[in-house]
Enzyme design. Structure first.
Site, PDB file in Angstrom:
ATOM      1  N   ASP A 139     -43.746  12.345 -37.904  1.00 11.03           N
ATOM      2  CA  ASP A 139     -42.573  11.213 -37.502  1.00 11.03           C
ATOM      3  C   ASP A 139     -42.920  11.208 -35.521  1.00 11.03           C
ATOM      4  OD1 ASP A 139     -40.723  11.427 -39.575  1.00 11.03           O
ATOM      5  OD2 ASP A 139     -40.336  13.636 -38.597  1.00 11.03           O
TER       6      ASP A 139
ATOM      7  N   ASP B 253     -49.609  14.577 -36.082  1.00 12.99           N
ATOM      8  CA  ASP B 253     -47.710  14.602 -36.425  1.00 12.99           C
ATOM      9  C   ASP B 253     -47.368  13.282 -36.914  1.00 12.99           C
ATOM     10  OD1 ASP B 253     -45.847  15.528 -35.888  1.00 12.99           O
ATOM     11  OD2 ASP B 253     -44.513  14.502 -34.958  1.00 12.99           O
TER      12      ASP B 253
END
Length: 301
Positions: A93, A91
């Protein structure tokens, strides 16, 4: 030995002392386990304790009790030939970068607080991710495209991000960035960290301004899971040789499917269901979890 417990301390904490390690080994033995001597992966920062006679969940629980409030992460798993992973799905963020880039972008429209509150609820699984994404982007209609570059100028990589990717690639792994965020930012992270590819969302820009529309389809939790499964299949890898890392509710399916799924400084709802949680270490904790010692780290691709 059929299991391994990895202990990783917060950088500079001096929390992982020989006495702390001995207390963990004693806790395992009190439960009837056979525990090996610690193998230091980085002196005072990370070590492996091989064990037999306990399930990983039992070893992890015993270690956490023994360590008390020391800032040390515990990662217990089966010890097998699949420990070093050949595929990383990450991922972006609040994982590879320290912030939520859409929240940061919203600051340029004076809407950080309003949008960040929606982000927090979506990442904790309280809102439908796609609907929440469309709502937040819709609030940014009219924002000049230049705000993207201004936002990126203040975005910071999470400590250990470049080392994680560079070291895994040096060991032959394929590394993909798969995000519910936006392509402008994932492209920048790809370049800085050396990811092989990225999958993310696009926002519509017309005449130098955001229109407030997300270009469909929205990349969400199913995209992350599907990418993990498809890449493993394409590479002919058993799932045991895959690693996934993320912090939000849209990461949960891929964290559960991966051979090693790590919730990195996660939202509360994610921490409740994740098998492995890293709260104190940086992203190099994922290398230690694979038994890779600090003297084998690469700092750049």
């Amino acid at each position: 030995m059929d299991g391994v417990l990895t202990l990783v301390a917060a950088a500079g904490s001096d929390a992982l002392t020989p006495a702390a390690v001995d207390s963990v080994r004693a806790a395992l033995e009190r439960l009837g386990a056979e525990g090996d001597r610690a193998r230091w992966l980085a002196e005072g920062e990370a070590c492996d304790i091989a064990f037999a006679g306990l399930a990983p969940e039992q070893a992890d629980g015993a270690a956490r009790i023994a360590l008390g409030d020391r800032p040390v992460d515990t990662i217990a798993q089966r010890l097998d030939a699949d420990r070093v992973k050949a595929l990383l799905i990450a991922d972006m963020d609040s994982t590879m970068v320290t912030s939520e880039t859409l929240d940061d972008l919203a600051a340029h429209a004076g809407l950080r607080d309003a949008i960040a509150s929606i982000t927090a609820r979506a990442m904790n699984g309280e809102l439908d991710f796609a609907a929440a994404l469309r709502e937040r982007v819709g609030m940014l209609a009219g924002l000049p495209e230049s705000a993207l570059a201004e936002t990126w100028a203040h975005t910071r990589l999470t400590p250990g991000a470049q080392t994680l990717v560079a070291t895994m690639k040096a060991n032959g792994a394929r590394c993909l960035l798969v995000s519910g965020g936006f392509r402008y930012f994932t492209g920048k992270v790809l370049d800085l960290c050396g990811f092989d590819d990225h999958v993310s969302n696009d926002m519509e820009i017309v005449d130098g301004h955001l229109t407030g529309r997300v270009i469909e389809p929205v990349r969400d939790r199913q995209t992350k899971l599907a990418t993990l499964m498809a890449e493993a299949g394409r590479l002919g890898l058993p799932m045991g040789r895959t690693l996934a890392v993320g912090d939000g509710a849209n990461d949960i399916p891929m964290l559960h499917a991966a051979g090693l799924g790590v919730a990195f400084r996660p939202r509360p709802a994610v921490a409740e269901v994740a098998r492995v949680v890293v709260r104190h270490g940086d992203l190099t904790a994922l290398l230690y979890a694979q038994g890779i010692a600090r003297d084998q780290f690469r700092e750049s691709a």
